[in-house]
Scaffold this motif. Structure first.
Motif, PDB file in Angstrom:
ATOM      1  N   ILE A 414       0.844  -1.203   0.000  1.00  0.00           N
ATOM      2  CA  ILE A 414       0.000   0.000   0.000  1.00  0.00           C
ATOM      3  C   ILE A 414       0.880   1.254   0.000  1.00  0.00           C
ATOM      4  O   ILE A 414       0.696   2.164  -0.808  1.00  0.00           O
ATOM      5  N   LEU A 415       1.896   1.226   0.874  1.00  0.00           N
ATOM      6  CA  LEU A 415       2.763   2.408   0.968  1.00  0.00           C
ATOM      7  C   LEU A 415       3.504   2.663  -0.337  1.00  0.00           C
ATOM      8  O   LEU A 415       3.480   3.771  -0.869  1.00  0.00           O
ATOM      9  N   THR A 416       4.117   1.585  -0.878  1.00  0.00           N
ATOM     10  CA  THR A 416       4.898   1.799  -2.108  1.00  0.00           C
ATOM     11  C   THR A 416       3.971   2.154  -3.271  1.00  0.00           C
ATOM     12  O   THR A 416       4.340   2.945  -4.133  1.00  0.00           O
ATOM     13  N   SER A 417       2.748   1.575  -3.266  1.00  0.00           N
ATOM     14  CA  SER A 417       1.822   1.930  -4.342  1.00  0.00           C
ATOM     15  C   SER A 417       1.451   3.392  -4.244  1.00  0.00           C
ATOM     16  O   SER A 417       1.380   4.096  -5.256  1.00  0.00           O
ATOM     17  N   LEU A 418       1.220   3.864  -3.012  1.00  0.00           N
ATOM     18  CA  LEU A 418       0.868   5.279  -2.849  1.00  0.00           C
ATOM     19  C   LEU A 418       2.011   6.169  -3.325  1.00  0.00           C
ATOM     20  O   LEU A 418       1.800   7.133  -4.053  1.00  0.00           O
TER      21      LEU A 418
END
Ligand code: ADP
Length: 730
Positions: A414-418
């Motif tokens: 989720i973090l890297t996608s954001l």
């Protein structure tokens, strides 16, 4: 313990959740731009399904982390509530998309049923049932709720409606409707797979189910986000290739997911193997400890001692230890009754191994056919002993470990996608701005500026673009001036002549004023002709002054007929010189809100071109004006096309509702426009004349478009050209 396919399903779920959230935000954004109800409904469907998927992931994680049933019931109710809301929203979407507002009774039934489902879910007591192999608990409501059949029925109605609409429509609309039908069909397939998953407890069904959900929502996105008239509508998949943002996000997110997925799967599998080995050897250790205690028992106390050992042994949180004789019958068991009945345990895989004289540990099926984990050991003179524990409690720790690492990975994704989405946006935004700037420039808006202030290559490109448009703007202003001067030059000669005629008559009248003043006939003529001639000079001078004024927009209510008269007056002598007959066919027009000077320039440019197109041999200049209503207007496709014998330039777009307009038509019987020239007619600097500037028509177009109007050109080689100007009025 989670199977590899279950872990892959969880990743697919995360991917689907990302698409749902992104799609939901996209549709809601679109709603605020275009204000179409359909977009708002789809936005809510996507967000609602995101809640469904997110709650499902949370429920799985809670279950694997050993959360209490009572804590998980709340999440499960949330899952079912979002399904009920989705069913209702899908119905509303169906009504809005296919304009089925007539189905009033059905609407009421669906709304009532959805409301009833929501009420039942919120009120009804729920119990959660765990089945081996199913990674989350199955929900059982106090009374049967046919929510999934209800949902499937509505989605099926959507499939049918979309399919029928596809058959009725053509081109892009047809393809998009097929996509919609297929997407809804995939959702039905997903429901079918999830049903099989609950029946068969096969992780592959779970994975296929989530894959269908993922593809289905990508399909919904494509079918409803692409405008039916867009070129991508006929090949919706190519939509992803039209936006840099999609490519960047897709590459980034896919890379991240694949990387995370493979490394997590690998590490989880490696640690799983190591951990399960240590779990198995734990059971073997337990079995040998028990065997040691058995050996210490005196022979006469054996049956009672074994029973006591079986009853006192603690195997994990839900396991047990028991003893069998050499016929495979129970001789000691925590459930004493079973031992007294000498129950045969031959169906138990471990007991069969003991009878074959083998000791071991691992996963095996018990006498009821359920999978258990444990160890078995033959005992000399007794038979053998088994320690076993159900998979669920045996692997509880392992599952918790898997879940924790999965949670970290999910957070990571989720973090890297954001971060990825943020970077993709920051790369796409300046590119988009640059494209908008160049498009505006191509449409003749030289005031277009790009506001990219980054220090990278994009920022430099934007700076170069801005200084280029500034230069262009300045040179255009100079050209506009020279175009004006050219027009003024053409008019000046004729105008000197025009002013000379009335001046001569005024002079003649005034020369004889003194002698003839007493003559009443003379006075009558004087007062009829002199003021009229002076007024004529005044009008000519006034028009010339207006034309010569700088282009500073001044809004007023303009009568186009008066403007036309003035312009024709300016060109009167030019027409006479070139043998051009002027025919006026003017209808009384309502006043148009605009800048009189600019609109006059439009008419001057078009009339001047018309006269020039007829050359020395002359012809007819027909000027018409009219009022009416149009349902097509505005921005035009900048290319000519052949309609029968004629070439037509100017493709208008359809309006939402008809608007009131005035038309001004200028037709000449001149040389016409060559087919190859028509498409460049309004391009700056395009000219076919030796002394032309090529700026007359681009300026004309810009002024008309600034007045929210449009220009259409019809031309036939050798026969003549018509320019039609359409301007809206309040
Ligand atoms: P210019 O008049 O300086 O050439 P314009 O932008 O006014 O610049 O016109 C561009 C070109 O469009 C002209 O050179 C001419 O070839 C063509 N054109 C414009 N109006 C007509 C017309 N009424 N008939 C034929 N050709 C025309």
């Amino acid at each position: 313990m989670l199977s590899t396919l279950t872990i892959i399903s969880i990743f697919t779920e995360i991917f689907a959740a990302g698409i749902m959230l992104g799609g939901g935000i996209g549709f809601l954004k679109q709603y605020f731009v275009a204000r179409k109800n359909k977009d708002a409904i789809l936005g809510f469907i996507f967000v609602n399904f995101f809640v469904y998927v997110a709650a499902t992931i949370v429920s799985q994680m809670m279950f694997n982390s050993g959360f209490d049933l009572s804590q998980r019931i709340f999440v499960h109710k949330g899952i079912y509530l979002s399904l009920a809301v989705s069913a209702f929203l899908f119905w509303v979407f169906l009504i809005e998309r296919f304009e089925l507002k007539k189905l009033r009774l059905t609407n009421v039934v669906v709304a009532l049923l959805s409301g009833w489902f929501i009420y039942c879910i919120a009120q009804s007591p729920v119990s959660l049932i765990y089945r081996e192999g199913v990674s989350e608990s199955i929900v059982s409501f106090a009374s049967y709720l046919p929510l999934k059949p209800f949902f499937s029925l509505i989605v099926f109605a959507l499939v049918v409606a979309a399919f029928l609409s596809a058959l009725k429509n053509k081109q892009g609309q047809r393809v998009l409707a097929f996509y919609l039908a297929a997407s809804a069909g995939l959702l039905l397939l997903a429901l079918l797979f999830s049903y099989y998953y609950l029946c068969l407890a096969q992780a592959s069904c779970l994975m296929l189910s989530w894959l269908c959900v993922l593809l289905s929502f990508v399909g919904f996105l494509l079918s409803e986000l692409i405008p039916p008239t867009a070129p991508e509508a006929e090949h919706p998949l190519s939509f992803f290739r039209t936006r840099m943002l999609f490519k960047l996000i897709l590459i980034f997110v896919l890379l991240v997911v694949i990387l995370f997925e493979t490394t997590t799967l690998a590490t989880i599998n490696i640690s799983k193997q190591a951990l399960s080995k240590s779990i198995f050897s734990g059971y073997s250790q337990m079995a040998s400890n028990l065997a040691f205690n058995v050996r210490k028992l005196p022979a006469e106390q054996l049956p009672a001692g074994l029973q006591q050992l079986a009853q006192e042994s603690r195997v994990g949180s839900g396991g047990l230890a028991y003893f069998v004789n050499d016929k495979g019958e129970l001789i000691a068991h925590p459930d004493k009754k079973r031992a007294l009945q000498r129950e045969s345990m031959l169906a138990n895989e471990a007991v069969r191994q003991i009878l074959a004289g083998r000791a071991g540990n691992g996963q095996f099926k018990d006498e009821l056919g359920d999978w258990v984990v444990g160890a078995y050991l033959p005992l000399k003179g007794i038979g053998g002993m088994v320690v076993q524990e159900p998979l669920f409690s045996a692997y509880a720790e392992l599952r918790r470990l898997e879940t924790n690492s999965l949670l970290f990975v999910i957070m990571g994704i989720i973090l890297t996608s954001l971060v990825g989405i943020f970077f993709a946006h920051s790369i796409e935004r300046p590119i988009k701005e640059l494209i908008q700037g160049t498009e505006a420039l191509a449409c003749g808006n030289l005031k277009a500026r790009v506001t990219v202030d980054s220090l990278d290559e994009m920022g430099k490109l934007a700076k170069a673009f801005n200084s280029m448009t500034k230069d262009l703007c300045e040179s255009q202003e100079r050209l506009v001036l020279s175009e004006k001067l050219a027009s003024l030059g053409t008019m000046a000669a004729g105008m000197a002549h025009e002013i000379k005629n009335p001046l001569v008559s005024v002079r003649t009248f005034t020369q004889v004023l003194e002698q003839k003043w007493e003559d009443p006939e003379y006075r009558k003529k004087f007062s009829a002709i002199v003021p009229h001639e002076i007024e004529r000079i005044n009008r000519i001078a006034g028009s010339l002054l207006k034309f010569g004024r700088p282009m500073k927009p001044e809004l007023s209510r303009v009568d186009l007929n008066t403007l036309l008269d003035e312009v024709l007056l300016l060109f009167e002598s030019e027409c006479k010189k070139n043998n051009v007959r002027v025919t006026k066919n003017l209808t009384s027009l309502p006043k148009v809100k605009g800048d009189a000077g600019q609109l006059q320039q439009v008419l001057v440019n078009i009339v001047k071109n018309a006269i020039e197109a007829m050359g020395q041999s002359g012809g007819e200049l027909i000027v018409k004006s009219d009022v009416g209503q149009v349902i097509r207007l505005g921005r035009m496709q900048r290319e000519g096309r052949k309609v029968g014998e004629e070439m037509v330039w100017g493709e208008e777009r359809a309006l939402d509702k008809p608007i009131q307009v005035v038309f001004v038509e200028v037709t000449d019987t001149g040389e016409g426009i060559a087919e190859e020239n028509l498409k460049s007619l309004f391009d700056p600097f395009f000219t076919t004349k030796m002394t032309g500037t090529g700026m007359g028509l681009p300026i004309t177009l810009r002024i008309v478009e600034e007045h929210n109007g449009s220009i259409k050109v019809r031309s036939q080689r050798g026969k003549g050209t018509t320019f039609i100007i359409t301007l809206p009025y309040d």
